[in-house]
Scaffold this motif. Sequence first.
Motif, PDB file in Angstrom:
ATOM      1  N   ASP A 218      12.131  12.950  -9.136  1.00  0.00           N
ATOM      2  CA  ASP A 218      12.672  13.573  -7.955  1.00  0.00           C
ATOM      3  C   ASP A 218      12.373  12.643  -6.713  1.00  0.00           C
ATOM      4  O   ASP A 218      10.829  12.253  -6.467  1.00  0.00           O
ATOM      5  N   PRO A 219      12.963  11.841  -6.395  1.00  0.00           N
ATOM      6  CA  PRO A 219      12.621  11.001  -5.116  1.00  0.00           C
ATOM      7  C   PRO A 219      12.443  11.180  -4.142  1.00  0.00           C
ATOM      8  O   PRO A 219      11.094  10.824  -3.219  1.00  0.00           O
ATOM      9  N   LYS A 220      13.005  12.910  -4.049  1.00  0.00           N
ATOM     10  CA  LYS A 220      11.968  13.396  -2.915  1.00  0.00           C
ATOM     11  C   LYS A 220      11.343  13.640  -2.808  1.00  0.00           C
ATOM     12  O   LYS A 220      10.112  14.334  -1.936  1.00  0.00           O
ATOM     13  N   ARG A 221      10.355  13.624  -3.890  1.00  0.00           N
ATOM     14  CA  ARG A 221       7.771  14.259  -4.352  1.00  0.00           C
ATOM     15  C   ARG A 221       7.647  13.151  -3.432  1.00  0.00           C
ATOM     16  O   ARG A 221       6.162  13.997  -2.950  1.00  0.00           O
ATOM     17  N   VAL A 222       8.943  11.779  -3.016  1.00  0.00           N
ATOM     18  CA  VAL A 222       7.789  11.090  -1.796  1.00  0.00           C
ATOM     19  C   VAL A 222       7.744  11.640  -0.664  1.00  0.00           C
ATOM     20  O   VAL A 222       9.406  12.120   0.138  1.00  0.00           O
TER      21      VAL A 222
ATOM     22  N   SER B 185       0.640  -1.266  -0.134  1.00  0.00           N
ATOM     23  CA  SER B 185       0.054  -0.085   0.583  1.00  0.00           C
ATOM     24  C   SER B 185       0.984   1.517  -0.198  1.00  0.00           C
ATOM     25  O   SER B 185       1.613   1.664   0.900  1.00  0.00           O
ATOM     26  N   PHE B 186       1.392   1.455  -1.215  1.00  0.00           N
ATOM     27  CA  PHE B 186       2.553   2.912  -0.965  1.00  0.00           C
ATOM     28  C   PHE B 186       1.158   4.628  -1.451  1.00  0.00           C
ATOM     29  O   PHE B 186       2.389   4.602  -2.093  1.00  0.00           O
ATOM     30  N   ASP B 187       0.743   4.025  -0.934  1.00  0.00           N
ATOM     31  CA  ASP B 187       0.031   5.344  -0.952  1.00  0.00           C
ATOM     32  C   ASP B 187       0.277   7.150   0.099  1.00  0.00           C
ATOM     33  O   ASP B 187      -0.158   6.785   0.990  1.00  0.00           O
ATOM     34  N   VAL B 188       0.834   7.334  -0.932  1.00  0.00           N
ATOM     35  CA  VAL B 188       2.285   7.755   0.207  1.00  0.00           C
ATOM     36  C   VAL B 188       1.347   9.674  -0.031  1.00  0.00           C
ATOM     37  O   VAL B 188       1.491  10.207  -1.184  1.00  0.00           O
ATOM     38  N   PRO B 189       2.059  10.518   0.806  1.00  0.00           N
ATOM     39  CA  PRO B 189       1.734  11.352   0.545  1.00  0.00           C
ATOM     40  C   PRO B 189       3.084  12.391  -0.880  1.00  0.00           C
ATOM     41  O   PRO B 189       4.214  11.594  -0.322  1.00  0.00           O
ATOM     42  N   LEU B 190       2.700  13.279  -1.290  1.00  0.00           N
ATOM     43  CA  LEU B 190       3.740  13.704  -2.372  1.00  0.00           C
ATOM     44  C   LEU B 190       3.782  15.239  -2.035  1.00  0.00           C
ATOM     45  O   LEU B 190       3.071  16.031  -1.985  1.00  0.00           O
ATOM     46  N   ASP B 191       5.352  15.109  -2.228  1.00  0.00           N
ATOM     47  CA  ASP B 191       5.512  17.007  -2.345  1.00  0.00           C
ATOM     48  C   ASP B 191       5.511  17.688  -3.840  1.00  0.00           C
ATOM     49  O   ASP B 191       6.212  17.960  -4.964  1.00  0.00           O
ATOM     50  N   SER B 192       4.025  18.675  -4.365  1.00  0.00           N
ATOM     51  CA  SER B 192       4.079  18.535  -6.027  1.00  0.00           C
ATOM     52  C   SER B 192       4.782  19.849  -6.090  1.00  0.00           C
ATOM     53  O   SER B 192       5.303  20.370  -7.374  1.00  0.00           O
ATOM     54  N   THR B 193       5.565  20.262  -4.882  1.00  0.00           N
ATOM     55  CA  THR B 193       7.049  20.846  -5.698  1.00  0.00           C
ATOM     56  C   THR B 193       8.071  21.079  -5.972  1.00  0.00           C
ATOM     57  O   THR B 193       8.889  21.142  -6.983  1.00  0.00           O
TER      58      THR B 193
END
Length: 525
Positions: free
Chosen positions: A35-39, A22-30
């Motif tokens: 970019d793995p840091k989007r997670v 269950s990889f429903d993770v919050p994302l950073d839209s910026t």
Amino acid sequence: MTHPPALTELDVGGKAVFLRCSFDVPLDSTKKLLDPKRVRDDSRIRDPLPTLSYLINNDAKIILAGGWVGRPKGEDPDLSMAPVALRLQELLKEEGLLKHPILLSPNCLDGSTPRSVYRNKEEVVKAVNGLKQGQVLLLENVRYDPEANSNDERFAEFMASLAGKGAIYVTEAEAHTHRPEATVTSVPGIIRRNGGTAVFGIRYAEVIKYIGSIARMLEKPERGPFIFFLSGKKIETQVGITSKISVTHSLLGKMRKGDILVVQGAVTYTFLIAEEYLDVIEEKWGELEKTVGLYNERITSEAGKLKKEHRDAQAIADNEARLQKEKSDKLKEIIGLADNGITYLIGNSFVEWKEIGEQLVFAARVYLKAREKDVAVLTNADHIITNKFPDKYGNLPADAELKEFEAVNGIPEGWLGVAPGIKTIRIICKNAESASLLILAGPISIEDERLEQFSRTNRKLFASIAKAKSDGAVTIGAGGDTAAIIRRWKGEDAFTVISNAGGATLELIEKGTLPGIEAVEKCNQ
């Protein structure tokens, strides 16, 4: 029923493994898509690492269905699994587990447009056929294909066919197993019919062992004190939803004298108001219940009517919000409670103003059930208050003041409670130390670092829970917000098990099983 074997009992060498996470993770839209840091929070990607370690080290070919990210309408590129694949690759490398690069199918790691699995079958099959032993292939967002949520039989057959004959289905989908989605409830049975096996992952087996057995543990006559924390921010009022309130009612039915219900976090301010007006609410209980029932019928009826008229989802949601507000106002009128009466008691502390009427009824119902069962309810004897509102992540502005407020209610206007006071946390911790079973189902404070330095609320709580655990208690942290604050203040060792799931954990506590669990168990009959 025969229980599934442990994953570590299976020979997975060279075999295809369909691993549902269950990889429903919050994302950073910026951050950019690749970019793995989007997670923004990788907790749910870390959860299956013990299972992945076993599969990779034993040369399985891993087809990883991560479920969904967000609620895409069609192939929304912003909700691709691409950053998840890249973050998973980083984590596997850190753990010394990266034998081969992570694959994503359909592939957009090359900069191409994200695409659905079911509408690009040939590409996906080709990628699966090229898997090496010890390699992971992550499938794209399953909600790109509407057939997944509708549990379409042909879609499920195709997904299972990717693993072939004699494959192994493994679920670590802790946050998704309450949903009858195709890869959760249908694929395991198809893999079993194709000569395969279905089991629980290493971490999820532990979650089921403890959280799934809570009801049975509470029925043991020889058990010691049970403490349940009804905490956090939300009291859900949607019709039919499994919420902390419905779970609390279910647990209260199994609680007895000596058990304690701790009400903390933002939830506590609704309960403090309900406690102040409890005599009036009890006196007018029949009228309040009837009003709630009538409005709930209207909400359901009008939603059905609007759907038949092909009104869009926003129109239906707006109508429900209007009726919820109307219902709340009517309930406040029956109770005789004005808005200035609320602020007189709790200042600017958090309540859900549009739904406060019904939430007071919910809170009163808990008080009355606890009284009937002779179960103590601990709210606040005092508070830590501030004069500034926190942001959506629970952080206070730099100029926010913090101080103690040494009374149950009467918080001044312009100030709001953000944590239990010194006396309250002392009482909570003393009781927590003596628990034999403890469930923390939400944070008891906001997450602000300066607040924690000022009050040490969470460190004190986790130290007391750790003491209970060392004395043999089963201690459970339940929910994504709970898990986040436990990690933030280094409280992991205080808990027997920590669940990152939200609604799924609540349902598992209440029911002891879930559709995804039943699907795997059915394969082992």
